[in-house]
Design a protein around this motif. Structure first.
Motif, PDB file in Angstrom:
ATOM      1  N   UNK A 125      -0.426  54.857  36.707  1.00  0.00           N
ATOM      2  CA  UNK A 125      -0.730  56.142  37.344  1.00  0.00           C
ATOM      3  C   UNK A 125       0.286  57.205  36.945  1.00  0.00           C
ATOM      4  N   UNK A 126       1.564  56.815  36.845  1.00  0.00           N
ATOM      5  CA  UNK A 126       2.629  57.758  36.525  1.00  0.00           C
ATOM      6  C   UNK A 126       3.086  57.676  35.068  1.00  0.00           C
ATOM      7  N   UNK A 127       2.399  56.906  34.261  1.00  0.00           N
ATOM      8  CA  UNK A 127       2.863  56.648  32.895  1.00  0.00           C
ATOM      9  C   UNK A 127       3.084  57.926  32.097  1.00  0.00           C
ATOM     10  N   UNK A 128       2.197  58.882  32.246  1.00  0.00           N
ATOM     11  CA  UNK A 128       2.279  60.109  31.449  1.00  0.00           C
ATOM     12  C   UNK A 128       2.865  61.286  32.232  1.00  0.00           C
ATOM     13  N   UNK A 129       3.504  61.003  33.353  1.00  0.00           N
ATOM     14  CA  UNK A 129       4.024  62.076  34.201  1.00  0.00           C
ATOM     15  C   UNK A 129       5.522  61.929  34.418  1.00  0.00           C
ATOM     16  N   UNK A 155      23.962  63.562  27.130  1.00  0.00           N
ATOM     17  CA  UNK A 155      23.449  63.120  28.423  1.00  0.00           C
ATOM     18  C   UNK A 155      21.985  62.699  28.297  1.00  0.00           C
ATOM     19  N   UNK A 156      21.226  63.415  27.479  1.00  0.00           N
ATOM     20  CA  UNK A 156      19.828  63.058  27.255  1.00  0.00           C
ATOM     21  C   UNK A 156      19.714  61.685  26.589  1.00  0.00           C
ATOM     22  N   UNK A 157      20.637  61.409  25.673  1.00  0.00           N
ATOM     23  CA  UNK A 157      20.603  60.099  24.999  1.00  0.00           C
ATOM     24  C   UNK A 157      20.932  58.969  25.970  1.00  0.00           C
ATOM     25  N   UNK A 158      21.889  59.195  26.848  1.00  0.00           N
ATOM     26  CA  UNK A 158      22.330  58.130  27.758  1.00  0.00           C
ATOM     27  C   UNK A 158      21.366  57.916  28.911  1.00  0.00           C
ATOM     28  N   UNK A 159      20.630  58.989  29.310  1.00  0.00           N
ATOM     29  CA  UNK A 159      19.683  58.873  30.415  1.00  0.00           C
ATOM     30  C   UNK A 159      18.437  59.690  30.071  1.00  0.00           C
ATOM     31  N   UNK A 160      17.493  59.088  29.338  1.00  0.00           N
ATOM     32  CA  UNK A 160      16.275  59.801  28.927  1.00  0.00           C
ATOM     33  C   UNK A 160      15.504  60.359  30.120  1.00  0.00           C
ATOM     34  N   UNK A 161      14.907  61.534  29.921  1.00  0.00           N
ATOM     35  CA  UNK A 161      14.111  62.142  30.983  1.00  0.00           C
ATOM     36  C   UNK A 161      12.832  61.361  31.241  1.00  0.00           C
ATOM     37  N   UNK A 162      12.301  60.716  30.190  1.00  0.00           N
ATOM     38  CA  UNK A 162      11.005  60.043  30.285  1.00  0.00           C
ATOM     39  C   UNK A 162      10.988  58.911  29.269  1.00  0.00           C
ATOM     40  N   UNK A 163      10.192  57.879  29.560  1.00  0.00           N
ATOM     41  CA  UNK A 163      10.183  56.718  28.653  1.00  0.00           C
ATOM     42  C   UNK A 163       9.680  57.064  27.254  1.00  0.00           C
ATOM     43  N   UNK A 164       8.961  58.183  27.107  1.00  0.00           N
ATOM     44  CA  UNK A 164       8.439  58.578  25.795  1.00  0.00           C
ATOM     45  C   UNK A 164       9.443  59.371  24.972  1.00  0.00           C
ATOM     46  N   UNK A 165      10.637  59.626  25.502  1.00  0.00           N
ATOM     47  CA  UNK A 165      11.618  60.471  24.817  1.00  0.00           C
ATOM     48  C   UNK A 165      12.016  59.908  23.456  1.00  0.00           C
ATOM     49  N   UNK A 166      12.009  60.785  22.450  1.00  0.00           N
ATOM     50  CA  UNK A 166      12.483  60.439  21.110  1.00  0.00           C
ATOM     51  C   UNK A 166      13.347  61.580  20.585  1.00  0.00           C
ATOM     52  N   UNK A 167      14.447  61.235  19.964  1.00  0.00           N
ATOM     53  CA  UNK A 167      15.276  62.243  19.302  1.00  0.00           C
ATOM     54  C   UNK A 167      14.801  62.316  17.858  1.00  0.00           C
ATOM     55  N   UNK A 168      14.057  63.376  17.537  1.00  0.00           N
ATOM     56  CA  UNK A 168      13.385  63.451  16.238  1.00  0.00           C
ATOM     57  C   UNK A 168      14.180  64.220  15.187  1.00  0.00           C
ATOM     58  N   UNK A 169      15.103  65.054  15.640  1.00  0.00           N
ATOM     59  CA  UNK A 169      15.949  65.792  14.696  1.00  0.00           C
ATOM     60  C   UNK A 169      17.346  65.928  15.297  1.00  0.00           C
TER      61      UNK A 169
END
Length: 304
Positions: free
Chosen positions: A203-207, A232-246
């Motif tokens: 239910x919350x997968x995409x939210x 901080x974003x690397x150590x604690x991602x905002x969401x499971x889909x987070x990727x550092x692309x650049x």
């Protein structure tokens, strides 16, 4: 069960979690320095009994590796991933650390978290038994409380508040209620049909957060994060889909696949000048307009 025995169980879970792998001999060596030490080592038969009790009470399985007779927690970070079990283990570890530092009260500062304790167990029991809840609820949007008959589907913890997700009879869609705004709650004897396909994680997968906004589609979100905040974003991602692309010397680009709801917008605002929304265009426009309104407000106040 005595408070002493419960404290021992918490200490044992915490000790294994910190060690990752540990023998019974090593557990006993640390037991000698524990605040609950009773002057006796833990016999193997007693230890086996404690393991069974811990699994039954908390759903935490302490496994034994026969190759080296070490113990570890099933589902711990090195052996798999289970959100609920990880939350329990981390809670045990924190509780144990605070218990051991009771004489250092002046050195430990805790947040004042809205309590869900009076109602959380009732809600979970109602979900288990598929029974409705009669709930008197004081919304922030209403002047007076309102009584609901709720079919509870799940509970969720977000920003240190517990919420119950469920359905109100004769109303479409699911509603979300904060447990700290409940004035009175009773589990009824009325059964309801729990939807077989419902899963709170799906239910919350995409939210992000607690709010589910109807009509908001899942989108690719790209944000530019300044170098200091990127760590901080690397150590604690905002969401499971987070990727550092650049990645660049002064900033990084992070990418998400989610529904950019109000909760997500608020999270972005909390980082202020350290981030810039790149896409989607609508989210960038929304953030830009909010910043302009905020600037206008401060500009008006400055001229007064």
């Amino acid at each position: 069960m005595s408070k002493y025995l419960l404290a021992r169980y918490i200490w044992e879970v915490s000790t294994i979690h910190r060690a990752r792998r540990i023998t019974l001999k090593e557990i006993n060596e640390r037991w000698h320095d524990a605040p609950y030490y009773d002057g006796k080592d833990i016999p193997r038969r007693t230890w086996d009994y404690h393991r069974k009790e811990i699994e039954m009470l908390f759903g935490v399985n302490i496994e034994c590796d026969k190759h080296d007779n070490t113990y570890h927690i099933e589902g711990d970070s090195l052996f798999g991933n289970n959100d609920l079990r990880q939350w329990l283990i981390n809670t045990f570890s924190t509780t144990n650390a605070i218990r051991e530092a009771r004489d250092m009260e002046e050195c430990i500062s805790l947040e004042n978290v809205p309590s869900a304790e009076p109602y959380l167990s009732t809600v979970i029991l109602a979900i288990r038994e598929r029974k409705t809840l009669e709930m008197e609820y004081q919304s922030f949007e209403r002047d007076c409380p309102k009584v609901y008959e709720l079919e509870p589907y799940a509970v969720k913890l977000f920003r240190q508040r517990w919420y119950v997700i469920g359905k109100i009879k004769d109303k479409e869609g699911l509603l979300i209620f904060a447990l700290d705004r409940i004035l009175h709650l009773t589990k009824t004897n009325l059964k309801f049909d729990y939807p077989k396909q419902f899963n709170v994680h799906d239910y919350y997968h995409d939210s992000f957060g607690i709010i589910i906004e109807e009509g908001v589609d899942c989108q690719r979100v790209r944000i530019k994060v300044m170098n200091g905040q990127a760590k901080y974003f690397r150590s604690l991602p905002l969401h499971h889909s987070q990727k550092e692309v650049e990645t660049y010397p002064d900033y990084s680009i992070f990418e998400y696949w989610l529904k950019p709801t109000y909760d997500f917008e608020q999270e972005l605002f909390s980082h202020r000048e350290d981030i810039e929304v790149l896409e989607p265009a609508m989210l960038r426009k929304t953030v830009k307009e909010s910043i302009e309104k905020m600037f206008s407000l401060y500009k008006q106040n400055q001229s007064q």
